[in-house]
Design a protein around this motif. Structure first.
Motif, PDB file in Angstrom:
ATOM      1  N   ASP A 104       0.681  -1.304   0.067  1.00  0.00           N
ATOM      2  CA  ASP A 104      -0.120  -0.124  -0.076  1.00  0.00           C
ATOM      3  C   ASP A 104       0.740   1.417   0.052  1.00  0.00           C
ATOM      4  OD1 ASP A 104      -2.265  -1.589  -0.143  1.00  0.00           O
ATOM      5  OD2 ASP A 104      -2.712  -1.279   2.318  1.00  0.00           O
ATOM      6  N   GLU A 105       1.822   1.170   0.974  1.00  0.00           N
ATOM      7  CA  GLU A 105       2.814   2.389   0.754  1.00  0.00           C
ATOM      8  C   GLU A 105       3.316   2.794  -0.544  1.00  0.00           C
ATOM      9  OE1 GLU A 105       5.757   5.087   1.107  1.00  0.00           O
ATOM     10  OE2 GLU A 105       6.560   2.918   1.271  1.00  0.00           O
ATOM     11  N   TYR A 106       3.866   1.608  -1.017  1.00  0.00           N
ATOM     12  CA  TYR A 106       4.463   1.671  -2.260  1.00  0.00           C
ATOM     13  C   TYR A 106       3.812   2.242  -3.402  1.00  0.00           C
ATOM     14  CZ  TYR A 106       7.205   0.335  -6.665  1.00  0.00           C
ATOM     15  OH  TYR A 106       7.899   0.479  -7.849  1.00  0.00           O
ATOM     16  N   VAL A 107       2.577   1.554  -3.605  1.00  0.00           N
ATOM     17  CA  VAL A 107       1.594   1.971  -4.848  1.00  0.00           C
ATOM     18  C   VAL A 107       1.106   3.268  -4.775  1.00  0.00           C
ATOM     19  CG1 VAL A 107       1.512  -0.371  -5.493  1.00  0.00           C
ATOM     20  CG2 VAL A 107      -0.325   0.869  -4.006  1.00  0.00           C
ATOM     21  N   SER A 108       1.049   3.744  -3.475  1.00  0.00           N
ATOM     22  CA  SER A 108       0.507   5.220  -3.184  1.00  0.00           C
ATOM     23  C   SER A 108       1.580   6.235  -3.464  1.00  0.00           C
ATOM     24  CB  SER A 108       0.196   5.066  -1.751  1.00  0.00           C
ATOM     25  OG  SER A 108       1.584   5.328  -0.911  1.00  0.00           O
ATOM     26  N   ARG A 109       2.885   5.958  -3.962  1.00  0.00           N
ATOM     27  CA  ARG A 109       3.604   6.950  -4.244  1.00  0.00           C
ATOM     28  C   ARG A 109       3.221   7.325  -5.744  1.00  0.00           C
ATOM     29  NH1 ARG A 109       9.672   4.871  -1.997  1.00  0.00           N
ATOM     30  NH2 ARG A 109       8.803   4.802   0.275  1.00  0.00           N
ATOM     31  N   CYS A 138      -2.811  -3.190 -22.343  1.00  0.00           N
ATOM     32  CA  CYS A 138      -1.751  -4.283 -22.592  1.00  0.00           C
ATOM     33  C   CYS A 138      -0.897  -4.111 -21.287  1.00  0.00           C
ATOM     34  CB  CYS A 138      -1.171  -3.888 -23.727  1.00  0.00           C
ATOM     35  SG  CYS A 138      -2.036  -3.932 -25.155  1.00  0.00           S
ATOM     36  N   PRO A 139      -0.989  -4.908 -20.462  1.00  0.00           N
ATOM     37  CA  PRO A 139      -0.148  -4.474 -19.249  1.00  0.00           C
ATOM     38  C   PRO A 139       1.286  -5.074 -19.231  1.00  0.00           C
ATOM     39  CG  PRO A 139      -1.561  -6.497 -18.796  1.00  0.00           C
ATOM     40  CD  PRO A 139      -2.032  -6.107 -20.275  1.00  0.00           C
ATOM     41  N   LEU A 140       2.023  -4.170 -18.333  1.00  0.00           N
ATOM     42  CA  LEU A 140       3.498  -4.472 -18.220  1.00  0.00           C
ATOM     43  C   LEU A 140       3.478  -5.114 -16.638  1.00  0.00           C
ATOM     44  CD1 LEU A 140       5.430  -1.954 -19.987  1.00  0.00           C
ATOM     45  CD2 LEU A 140       4.846  -4.209 -20.819  1.00  0.00           C
ATOM     46  N   VAL A 141       4.346  -5.817 -16.337  1.00  0.00           N
ATOM     47  CA  VAL A 141       4.669  -6.164 -14.793  1.00  0.00           C
ATOM     48  C   VAL A 141       5.870  -5.162 -14.257  1.00  0.00           C
ATOM     49  CG1 VAL A 141       5.707  -7.971 -14.867  1.00  0.00           C
ATOM     50  CG2 VAL A 141       4.785  -7.632 -12.986  1.00  0.00           C
ATOM     51  N   GLY A 142       5.712  -4.546 -13.079  1.00  0.00           N
ATOM     52  CA  GLY A 142       6.761  -3.658 -12.914  1.00  0.00           C
ATOM     53  C   GLY A 142       7.917  -4.221 -12.043  1.00  0.00           C
ATOM     54  N   HIS A 143       9.277  -4.046 -12.277  1.00  0.00           N
ATOM     55  CA  HIS A 143      10.116  -4.472 -11.723  1.00  0.00           C
ATOM     56  C   HIS A 143      10.120  -4.038 -10.111  1.00  0.00           C
ATOM     57  CE1 HIS A 143      14.068  -3.374  -9.853  1.00  0.00           C
ATOM     58  NE2 HIS A 143      14.376  -4.790 -10.138  1.00  0.00           N
ATOM     59  N   GLY A 144       9.721  -2.657  -9.817  1.00  0.00           N
ATOM     60  CA  GLY A 144       9.837  -2.283  -8.571  1.00  0.00           C
ATOM     61  C   GLY A 144       8.685  -2.901  -7.807  1.00  0.00           C
ATOM     62  N   THR A 145       7.416  -3.126  -8.288  1.00  0.00           N
ATOM     63  CA  THR A 145       6.572  -3.948  -7.562  1.00  0.00           C
ATOM     64  C   THR A 145       6.903  -5.447  -7.278  1.00  0.00           C
ATOM     65  OG1 THR A 145       4.973  -2.450  -8.728  1.00  0.00           O
ATOM     66  CG2 THR A 145       4.138  -4.318  -7.539  1.00  0.00           C
ATOM     67  N   LEU A 146       7.647  -6.042  -8.141  1.00  0.00           N
ATOM     68  CA  LEU A 146       8.245  -7.521  -8.060  1.00  0.00           C
ATOM     69  C   LEU A 146       9.245  -7.412  -6.842  1.00  0.00           C
ATOM     70  CD1 LEU A 146       8.989  -8.545 -11.691  1.00  0.00           C
ATOM     71  CD2 LEU A 146       7.103  -9.422 -10.179  1.00  0.00           C
ATOM     72  N   ARG A 147      10.026  -6.429  -6.905  1.00  0.00           N
ATOM     73  CA  ARG A 147      11.077  -6.173  -5.643  1.00  0.00           C
ATOM     74  C   ARG A 147      10.345  -5.716  -4.374  1.00  0.00           C
ATOM     75  NH1 ARG A 147      15.982  -3.526  -3.966  1.00  0.00           N
ATOM     76  NH2 ARG A 147      17.803  -4.439  -5.092  1.00  0.00           N
ATOM     77  N   VAL A 148       9.372  -4.949  -4.269  1.00  0.00           N
ATOM     78  CA  VAL A 148       8.742  -4.816  -2.940  1.00  0.00           C
ATOM     79  C   VAL A 148       7.861  -6.098  -2.538  1.00  0.00           C
ATOM     80  CG1 VAL A 148       6.897  -3.547  -2.121  1.00  0.00           C
ATOM     81  CG2 VAL A 148       8.381  -2.348  -3.453  1.00  0.00           C
TER      82      VAL A 148
END
Length: 525
Positions: A104-109, A138-148
């Motif tokens: 929640d904290e990450y995506v809220s950025r 057409c979705p990509l997956v985020g590296h930042g989201t994977l890392r978090v």
């Protein structure tokens, strides 16, 4: 099954040639035939006299991942003639989801508040599918989201097990239909990733999926940042997209020309690399990007604690003056008067530059920066005026540049960058009709066939028999954007109508209230 003819217009079919008189026969969801004017008789007509008929535009760089979950339809793109969006850019996607609080904290950025019901990427896609799409997705997956999801917002390399977990979740996303992987290397936690980590993940993409990267630097270190992206492309063997190519900072004017020359040499060696750009000389992102990366490690309480520490203003002033090597220092490159606040959690300071906020507070600019970030709990967006118009034109003129809006997610309050509302009409009005940077046919190709082929968008991007009838009709004499940085949400002019899969969804500048988009699956080469 609906059957009609779009007649009397000039057809720009997406291949790059100039528009020519032709009629387009639509049967159901698809284009049945393209013929000479008057070729199809006895069929209901849509009169396109005075208009150019083109394939629906494709936004190659969008952040509208949250659009399905908004109560109101997001019409920011469809009213521009955009029928398909590549989402999940800059390392930010809404899945996968690990620890709930950290997620929640990450995506809220970046995103307005969402209420996730999902954990994995397949669950997220199912939830978005159920909510419905205004445009094709057409979705990509985020590296930042994977890392978090694997180990939070930590300033360290992943342990072997954590990297394996990231790879498993990436594989799961690709299997579920992700078009590729994105990274945002100026934003934590992407800023903490080594090239080897990025390469290890990008290797999962194969030759047909895309690694789209917000480079680690776009100013004095633009060339080394592109070289890093090219290393990933070469070692991982994937398609690589340079997101929103630009050169920032007054000392770095002309950098886009050097960057394009480097990219051209890479293409000559066989590397699969392209770029996108937007038609504005200002960028926009979170104001936290004005802080050195070391200030941003960890969750929001950790960041706020650093900003509230004794003597932080003196230390930050020193760090802004000296800056860590390779870091893109917005203060040094643009200046306090070039950073315009566009949104805050409370609504305070919107429409003011940091220099003006400092004057309002009777404080020095460093103290004003800290005050705004702390008082708004880091929820601050800003536009930075630090690009040169000649660089913008050089990027747009290059034949391998596609067009991406890079607008903030829909539902954001305040005064977002006008690119959210006007990117595609601005290309057609300012950079085709007025400046002649692109011909009309070539501009249409950059917004249709080029991104469709590159990202693997199925059955779209051209006007040709058998393809889906995603169409836009516009007046080449009047089409233009109307927003500016203080009043960005002006509706575009000159977009006559939009059809999605043969169904009219925009007419006379008004969305007809149907979510006719769908999530697409990558085309196989």
């Amino acid at each position: 099954m609906s059957r009609y003819v779009v007649s009397g217009g000039l057809v720009a079919d997406g291949r790059g040639g100039e528009p020519e008189p032709a009629d387009v026969l639509v049967e159901g969801e698809r284009i049945a035939a393209v013929g000479a004017p008057g070729a199809f008789s006895g069929v209901p007509q849509i009169d396109a006299s005075g208009l150019v008929v083109a394939p629906g535009f494709i936004d190659a760089h969008s952040h509208a991942d949250n659009a399905p979950f908004l109560a109101a339809d997001d019409t920011t793109k469809i009213l521009q003639g955009v029928t398909t969006e590549i989402v999940g850019n800059c390392g930010f996607s809404l899945a996968p989801r690990g620890d709930a609080a950290t997620y929640d904290e990450y995506v809220s950025r970046l995103f307005p508040r969402v209420e996730p019901t999902w954990t994995g990427f397949p669950d997220f896609l199912a939830a978005a599918d159920a909510a419905g799409y205004v445009t094709n997705n057409c979705p990509l997956v985020g590296h930042g989201t994977l890392r978090v999801a694997a180990f939070g917002i930590a300033d360290r390399p992943p342990e072997p097990g954590e990297l394996a977990q990231m790879r498993r979740r990436l594989d799961e996303a690709l299997e579920a239909g992700a078009f590729g992987l994105s990274s945002g290397l100026i934003y934590p936690p992407g800023a903490y990733a080594a090239t080897e980590e990025l390469t290890a993940l990008a290797a999962a993409l194969g030759p047909d999926r895309v690694y789209a990267t917000h480079l680690r630097a776009e100013g004095a270190h633009l060339i080394p940042a592109i070289e890093e992206a090219l290393r990933v492309a070469a070692e991982a063997g994937c398609r690589t997209q340079i997101s929103h190519l630009k050169s920032v900072g007054r000392p770095n004017r002309g950098g886009v020309v050097r960057a394009l020359a480097l990219l051209d040499r890479a293409r000559e060696t066989g590397l699969a690399v392209r770029q996108d750009a937007y038609p504005y000389a200002a960028s926009a992102t979170s104001l936290t990007a004005a802080l050195p990366p070391s200030y941003l490690a960890g969750d929001a309480p950790a960041v706020l604690a650093r900003l509230c520490a004794p003597d932080v203003a003196r230390r930050l002033a020193r760090d802004l003056a000296d800056g860590p090597p390779g870091w893109e220092n917005r203060v040094a490159l643009a200046g306090w008067d070039a950073m315009l606040i566009t949104d805050t959690a409370s609504g305070a300071h919107v429409g003011r530059t940091l220099a003006e906020v400092a004057a309002d507070l009777r404080a020095d600019p460093v103290a004003a920066l800290i005050h705004v970030l702390v008082s708004e709990r880091l929820r601050v967006s800003a536009v930075t005026f630090w690009m040169d118009e000649d660089d913008v034109r050089a990027a747009l003129a290059h034949p391998h540049t596609m067009i991406g809006s890079d607008g903030l997610p829909p539902g954001t309050a305040g005064r977002p960058h006008p690119r959210l509302y006007g990117t595609f009409p601005r290309i057609l009005g300012r950079y085709v009709r007025e400046a002649g940077v692109l011909t009309l046919g070539e501009a249409v190709r950059r917004m249709t066939a080029l991104p469709a082929a590159w990202f693997g968008v199925p059955d779209r991007g051209r006007i040709a028999p058998g393809l889906i009838a995603d169409l836009v009709a516009f007046d080449p004499v009047t089409v233009r954007d109307t927003g500016d940085y203080h009043d960005p949400a002006g509706a575009p002019e000159g977009i006559a109508w939009v059809a999605q899969a043969g169904r009219l969804t925009v007419a006379n500048g008004r969305h007809l209230g149907v979510r006719a988009g769908r999530r697409l699956l990558p085309a196989r080469s």
